[in-house]
Motif scaffolding. Structure first.
Motif, short mmCIF file in Angstrom:
data_model
loop_
_atom_site.label_atom_id
_atom_site.label_comp_id
_atom_site.label_asym_id
_atom_site.label_seq_id
_atom_site.Cartn_x
_atom_site.Cartn_y
_atom_site.Cartn_z
N SER A 188 99.30 -20.78 -14.09
CA SER A 188 100.24 -19.67 -14.26
C SER A 188 99.83 -18.48 -13.40
O SER A 188 100.68 -17.81 -12.80
CB SER A 188 100.28 -19.24 -15.73
N GLY A 189 98.53 -18.22 -13.32
CA GLY A 189 98.06 -17.12 -12.48
C GLY A 189 98.36 -17.33 -11.02
O GLY A 189 98.77 -16.41 -10.31
N LEU A 190 98.16 -18.56 -10.54
CA LEU A 190 98.46 -18.86 -9.15
C LEU A 190 99.95 -18.75 -8.87
O LEU A 190 100.36 -18.25 -7.82
CB LEU A 190 97.95 -20.27 -8.80
N LEU A 191 100.77 -19.21 -9.81
CA LEU A 191 102.22 -19.10 -9.64
C LEU A 191 102.66 -17.65 -9.60
O LEU A 191 103.52 -17.26 -8.79
CB LEU A 191 102.94 -19.84 -10.76
N ARG A 192 102.07 -16.81 -10.44
CA ARG A 192 102.39 -15.37 -10.42
C ARG A 192 102.01 -14.76 -9.08
O ARG A 192 102.75 -13.94 -8.51
CB ARG A 192 101.68 -14.66 -11.56
N ALA A 193 100.84 -15.13 -8.57
CA ALA A 193 100.40 -14.59 -7.27
C ALA A 193 101.36 -14.99 -6.16
O ALA A 193 101.71 -14.17 -5.30
CB ALA A 193 98.98 -15.09 -6.97
N LEU A 194 101.82 -16.24 -6.18
CA LEU A 194 102.78 -16.69 -5.17
C LEU A 194 104.10 -15.94 -5.28
O LEU A 194 104.69 -15.53 -4.28
CB LEU A 194 103.01 -18.20 -5.31
N THR A 195 104.57 -15.78 -6.51
CA THR A 195 105.86 -15.13 -6.73
C THR A 195 105.84 -13.68 -6.28
O THR A 195 106.80 -13.19 -5.68
CB THR A 195 106.23 -15.21 -8.22
N ARG B 114 110.20 -13.02 -11.85
CA ARG B 114 109.79 -11.73 -11.27
C ARG B 114 110.12 -10.58 -12.22
O ARG B 114 109.36 -9.62 -12.34
CB ARG B 114 110.50 -11.53 -9.93
N ALA B 115 111.27 -10.66 -12.87
CA ALA B 115 111.64 -9.61 -13.82
C ALA B 115 110.65 -9.55 -14.97
O ALA B 115 110.23 -8.48 -15.40
CB ALA B 115 113.05 -9.85 -14.34
N VAL B 116 110.25 -10.74 -15.45
CA VAL B 116 109.29 -10.80 -16.55
C VAL B 116 107.95 -10.23 -16.13
O VAL B 116 107.27 -9.55 -16.88
CB VAL B 116 109.13 -12.26 -17.04
N LEU B 117 107.56 -10.52 -14.89
CA LEU B 117 106.28 -10.03 -14.38
C LEU B 117 106.31 -8.55 -14.05
O LEU B 117 105.28 -7.96 -13.74
CB LEU B 117 105.88 -10.83 -13.14
N GLY B 118 107.50 -7.95 -14.07
CA GLY B 118 107.61 -6.53 -13.79
C GLY B 118 107.60 -6.20 -12.32
O GLY B 118 107.36 -5.06 -11.93
N ASN B 119 107.83 -7.23 -11.48
CA ASN B 119 107.82 -7.00 -10.04
C ASN B 119 109.01 -6.14 -9.63
O ASN B 119 108.90 -5.24 -8.81
CB ASN B 119 107.86 -8.34 -9.31
N ALA C 208 95.80 -20.17 -2.70
CA ALA C 208 96.14 -20.87 -3.94
C ALA C 208 95.74 -22.35 -3.85
O ALA C 208 95.25 -22.93 -4.83
CB ALA C 208 97.64 -20.75 -4.23
N ALA C 209 95.93 -22.95 -2.68
CA ALA C 209 95.55 -24.36 -2.49
C ALA C 209 94.04 -24.52 -2.62
O ALA C 209 93.55 -25.48 -3.24
CB ALA C 209 96.02 -24.85 -1.12
#
Length: 201
Positions: free
Chosen positions: A8-15, A180-185, A30-31
Motif C-alpha cells: 500500500s505504501g509503494l502504491l501511494r508513492a507511485l500515485t 488520490r482524493a483519499v490520500l489528500g493529494n 518501488a521495484a
C-alpha cells in the motif's frame, strides 16, 4: 500484514508522483523495494504505474527492470555472505520447496542463462537467487542475467497495461482519482483538481 502495508505504501508513492518527470525513477525505486522485501509482487504495481502514465510505459518498464535487478543482486550478495548452513536455517521452507528443486535443476544444467529465464517468467526468483549465490556464479553475469530477464518480463507487462481498452483505462483512472482524493493529494489523473470540503479547490 507487513506485506500489505508495504504494498500500500509503494502504491501511494507511485500515485502521488505519477505526474512527475522523475516518475520512472520512482517506479524503479518501488521495484527495488519490492524485490528486497521478497514478498511484495511487483507486477501489479508495475501495471498500476503504467495505467497512471501509459505513454511512458517503455521508460517505466526499463527503469523498473533495472531497479528490480539491483534489488535481486543485493539479495544475491546477502545470500552469498550467509552461506549454506545459515541460509538453510534462515529459510528452511524455501529450500524444501518445489520452486527450489526446479531452480537448482535449471541452474545445474544450464548455468547463468537459466537465471535470466527464471527472472523472465512469472515464477518465484528467490530460490534461484539463493542457489546461484551458494554456487558462486560470477556477479557480472548474474546482474546481466537478472536485468535481461526482468527487462523482457516487465516490457511485456507494461505493453499489455498500456494497450488496455480505453474503457478499462478510464475505469482505472477513476479509481486512481478516488485514491488520490483519499490520500489528500487533491490532483486528478487528468491534471485537474479535486474539490475539497468547503468548496475550495
Amino acid at each position: 500484514m507487513l506485506r500489505l502495508s508495504l504494498q500500500s505504501g509503494l502504491l501511494r508513492a507511485l500515485t502521488r508522483r505519477a505526474d512527475s518527470r522523475a516518475f520512472p525513477l520512482v517506479v524503479a525505486g518501488a521495484a527495488l523495494a519490492a524485490e528486497l522485501s521478497m514478498s511484495v509482487p511487483f507486477a501489479s504495481l508495475l501495471m498500476a504505474a503504467v495505467l497512471l502514465a501509459p505513454r511512458r510505459w517503455v521508460s517505466i518498464a526499463t527503469l523498473a527492470s533495472l531497479g528490480a535487478a539491483v534489488g535481486a543482486l543485493v539479495l544475491y550478495l546477502v545470500f552469498h555472505h550467509l552461506g549454506w548452513n545459515r541460509l538453510f536455517a534462515a529459510y528452511p521452507d524455501v529450500v524444501r520447496s518445489t520452486a527450489w528443486r526446479d531452480a537448482t535443476h535449471w541452474l545445474e544444467h544450464y548455468g547463468v542463462v537459466s537465471l535470466s529465464v527464471i527472472a523472465a517468467l512469472p515464477v518465484p526468483l528467490t530460490p534461484a537467487l539463493m542457489f546461484a549465490a551458494i554456487s558462486r556464479l560470477p556477479v557480472a553475469e548474474v546482474i546481466a542475467a537478472l536485468w535481461l530477464g526482468k527487462l523482457a518480463k516487465y516490457h511485456v507487462y507494461a505493453w499489455l497495461a498500456s494497450r488496455f481498452p480505453d474503457r478499462l483505462v478510464r475505469h482505472g483512472r477513476r479509481h486512481v482519482d478516488t485514491l488520490r482524493a483519499v490520500l489528500g493529494n487533491g490532483t486528478k489523473a487528468d491534471g485537474g483538481t479535486t474539490p475539497t470540503r468547503g468548496g475550495r479547490r
